[in-house]
Design an enzyme around this catalytic site. Structure first.
Site, mmCIF file in Angstrom:
data_model
loop_
_atom_site.group_PDB
_atom_site.id
_atom_site.type_symbol
_atom_site.label_atom_id
_atom_site.label_comp_id
_atom_site.label_asym_id
_atom_site.label_seq_id
_atom_site.Cartn_x
_atom_site.Cartn_y
_atom_site.Cartn_z
ATOM 1 N N GLU A 1 -8.146 11.196 16.923
ATOM 2 C CA GLU A 1 -7.733 10.744 15.593
ATOM 3 C C GLU A 1 -8.445 11.541 14.497
ATOM 4 O O GLU A 1 -7.822 11.982 13.517
ATOM 5 C CB GLU A 1 -8.047 9.260 15.457
ATOM 6 C CG GLU A 1 -7.776 8.639 14.115
ATOM 7 C CD GLU A 1 -8.297 7.207 14.059
ATOM 8 O OE1 GLU A 1 -9.010 6.867 13.091
ATOM 9 O OE2 GLU A 1 -7.998 6.428 14.991
ATOM 10 N N LYS B 1 -17.393 6.086 10.860
ATOM 11 C CA LYS B 1 -18.096 4.958 11.466
ATOM 12 C C LYS B 1 -18.763 5.309 12.788
ATOM 13 O O LYS B 1 -19.350 4.446 13.424
ATOM 14 C CB LYS B 1 -17.129 3.791 11.663
ATOM 15 C CG LYS B 1 -16.691 3.167 10.339
ATOM 16 C CD LYS B 1 -15.899 1.891 10.557
ATOM 17 C CE LYS B 1 -15.593 1.213 9.230
ATOM 18 N NZ LYS B 1 -14.828 -0.044 9.401
ATOM 19 N N LYS C 1 -11.027 4.472 24.264
ATOM 20 C CA LYS C 1 -10.830 4.230 22.828
ATOM 21 C C LYS C 1 -11.667 5.202 21.998
ATOM 22 O O LYS C 1 -11.236 5.680 20.943
ATOM 23 C CB LYS C 1 -11.204 2.776 22.499
ATOM 24 C CG LYS C 1 -11.271 2.442 21.000
ATOM 25 C CD LYS C 1 -9.947 2.672 20.312
ATOM 26 C CE LYS C 1 -9.847 2.098 18.910
ATOM 27 N NZ LYS C 1 -11.014 1.838 18.133
ATOM 28 N N ARG D 1 -30.031 35.640 29.008
ATOM 29 C CA ARG D 1 -30.854 34.514 29.473
ATOM 30 C C ARG D 1 -31.825 34.969 30.568
ATOM 31 O O ARG D 1 -32.980 34.541 30.615
ATOM 32 C CB ARG D 1 -29.972 33.380 29.992
ATOM 33 C CG ARG D 1 -29.116 32.722 28.930
ATOM 34 C CD ARG D 1 -28.298 31.573 29.495
ATOM 35 N NE ARG D 1 -29.152 30.423 29.797
ATOM 36 C CZ ARG D 1 -29.307 29.889 30.997
ATOM 37 N NH1 ARG D 1 -28.672 30.407 32.041
ATOM 38 N NH2 ARG D 1 -30.097 28.858 31.176
ATOM 39 N N MET E 1 -10.161 -8.107 11.320
ATOM 40 C CA MET E 1 -9.561 -7.919 12.641
ATOM 41 C C MET E 1 -9.445 -9.234 13.385
ATOM 42 O O MET E 1 -8.402 -9.532 13.996
ATOM 43 C CB MET E 1 -10.381 -6.913 13.447
ATOM 44 C CG MET E 1 -10.280 -5.488 12.946
ATOM 45 S SD MET E 1 -8.620 -4.790 13.080
ATOM 46 C CE MET E 1 -8.515 -4.550 14.860
#
Length: 506
Positions: free
Chosen positions: A215, A286, A208, A473, A16
């Site tokens: 993605e 990753k 991102k 609950r 990169m």
């Protein structure tokens, strides 16, 4: 190269880093690069020499942090392309030891966790200006134009903005389509740059991170469509590649559909078999998709399709266990889809992928909205969609419609409530439901496509069975509940073990 000072210092000449450096050089910036691995610097200089031909050298290298600072204009702009985590702090500290000043800017372009960036900004306050820019687009994007998501000090952005606009991917402002040219020394200068200031430190890497979560889901849903065509329609990889190419001509046009078609059309040189058939079905990751799923849980934002995509990768790694299960566990015994029904089944998959894609983006943008509210960020969602139209992995014609939706209503609470997307799902959901149902009946897993459908159906329901859940609950933990006929802030508890079960206001 002359003795005049460089515009930019750059640390990290890996894949990169090297490509970002050459991109900067293409756009007229003089860069001095440093890397602890001198072989990477040699490779950088060799590539620069090949690409520039008989033109003057555009990049220079150095042997230390001190030398780097001495060869870059002050106040210094130093860009980092190093692994996330401890290496970022190590470089920052070494730059400080080498003489970095308080008005010098250090830009982290790695895949850092957004909270780490917030911590670093506070740690280096008064010592240097720590800025971040998330970069999407991989090796090619870094070289010829990426999608850039910068965040941090506005003063730093004012200095960096023209540089980032120069090296970013570009789109045609009328069509929203990428303007691409992959020629060293001949960068794209026309069009709108896919780089926009996101906001305070950390916000760029958060955006991102969500991009990567989307993605993950987008890739998984494409894989599910492929699996159905392969398993239920008994299509060859080459036939599926043709379908994807057709889809890429319409509203599913995207980088991921395009590369999926190319992958499926590729033949292994050794075996002459479809390459996809000899690739082990064990997917790596990753961490950014995982971070997105975790963040969605932390802020209480439903993002089930992103989470399912992460789980699908995790399940793929259990290859040995799946092999044992395949011999013992049984699914439905249904034959393949008849040839005469293949075209209809393919259209159902197309519409399912399109509708599910809308829901995945709705989940991602909802997560950004809730996080922005929690962090006090003012995110421009129309602009975020615009900078994802080119350069990044999820670039698609579809993003223009998302940008348009947020232009129509900057306060849009959820993408599914935009009139355009309401109509799109209304007219395509029948095939979506049929595709998911048919896959389930045939025992073909479609976790992302089906979870997106469940998300849509839950989102459109005014009443959900959470009333029973809240009663459960209260029964075992006295967690209380609100009543539909009283103000919601009033809490009640039932004495479940007592006769008549009296209710008390808490």
């Amino acid at each position: 190269m002359s003795d005049s000072l460089c515009d930019i210092g750059f640390i990290g000449a890996g894949v990169m880093g090297k490509n970002l450096i050459l991109n900067l050089a293409d756009n007229g910036y003089r860069v001095c690069a440093f890397d602890l691995d001198h072989h990477k610097l040699d490779a950088l200089l060799e590539q620069d020499a090949r690409e520039r031909g008989d033109q003057p050298a555009r990049v220079e290298t150095c042997n230390s942090y001190t030398e780097l600072l001495s060869r870059v204009k002050a106040p210094h702009l130093v860009i980092l392309s190093v692994p996330a985590g401890a290496p970022v702090d190590d470089v920052c500290n070494k730059l400080l030891d080498a003489g970095l000043k308080a008005d010098d800017i250090v830009v982290d372009t790695g895949n850092s966790l957004w909270t780490d960036s917030v911590t670093r900004c506070k740690r280096y306050e008064g010592k240097l200006i720590f800025f971040t820019t998330a970069v999407s687009g991989g090796e090619v994007g870094a070289r010829f134009g990426a999608s850039l998501m910068p965040s941090g000090d506005p003063y730093a952005w004012a200095r960096i903005e023209p540089i980032w606009h120069a090296i970013a991917a570009k789109v045609d402002p009328k069509s929203g389509q990428p303007i691409e040219r992959f020629e060293p020394g001949n960068p794209v200068t026309e069009g709108e740059p896919c780089a926009a200031y996101i906001g305070p430190i950390g916000s760029g890497h958060f955006v991102k991170m969500v991009h990567n979560g989307i993605e993950y889901a987008d890739m998984q849903m494409i894989c599910e469509a492929y699996d159905v065509m392969r398993s239920a329609l008994e299509m060859t990889p080459a036939e599926i590649a043709e379908v994807f190419r057709e889809w890429n001509e319409g509203k599913l046009n995207s980088y991921l559909i395009d590369i999926s078609a190319e992958v499926l059309a590729t033949v292994d040189a050794e075996t002459q078999q479809p390459l996809v058939d000899i690739i082990l079905d064990r997917a790596g990751q990753k961490g950014t998709g995982l971070w997105t799923a975790v963040s969605s849980l932390e802020v209480g934002c439903p993002a089930p399709s992103i989470a399912e995509a992460v789980f699908a990768r995790s399940l793929s790694t259990r290859k040995v266990l799946r092999g044992r299960a395949a011999k013992k566990l049984h699914g439905p015994d249904i034959g393949p889809v008849p040839e005469a029904e293949r075209a209809e089944a393919i259209q159902q998959l197309h519409d399912a992928l399109y509708c599910a894609k809308i829901c995945v983006y709705a989940q991602g943008f909802d997560l950004m909205k809730l996080a922005a509210r929690e962090q006090g960020w003012q995110l421009n969602f129309a602009e975020i969609a615009r900078i994802w139209r080119a350069g990044c992995i999820i670039r698609a014609v579809f993003l223009q419609s998302i940008s348009d939706a947020y232009e129509r209503d900057i306060k849009l609470s959820n993408l599914l409530l935009d009139d355009f997307f309401i109509e799109q799902i209304a007219s395509n959901q029948g095939n979506w439901r049929r595709a998911v149902a048919d896959a389930s009946l045939r025992g073909i897993p479609v976790p992302a496509l089906s979870s997106a459908l469940s998300y849509y159906d839950a989102f459109r329901r005014e009443s959900l069975p959470a009333n029973l859940l809240q009663a459960q609950r209260d029964f075992f933990g006295a967690h209380t509940f609100s009543r539909v006929d009283r103000p919601e802030n009033e809490k009640y508890h039932v004495q479940w073990s007592e006769k008549g079960r009296p209710m008390v206001k808490v």
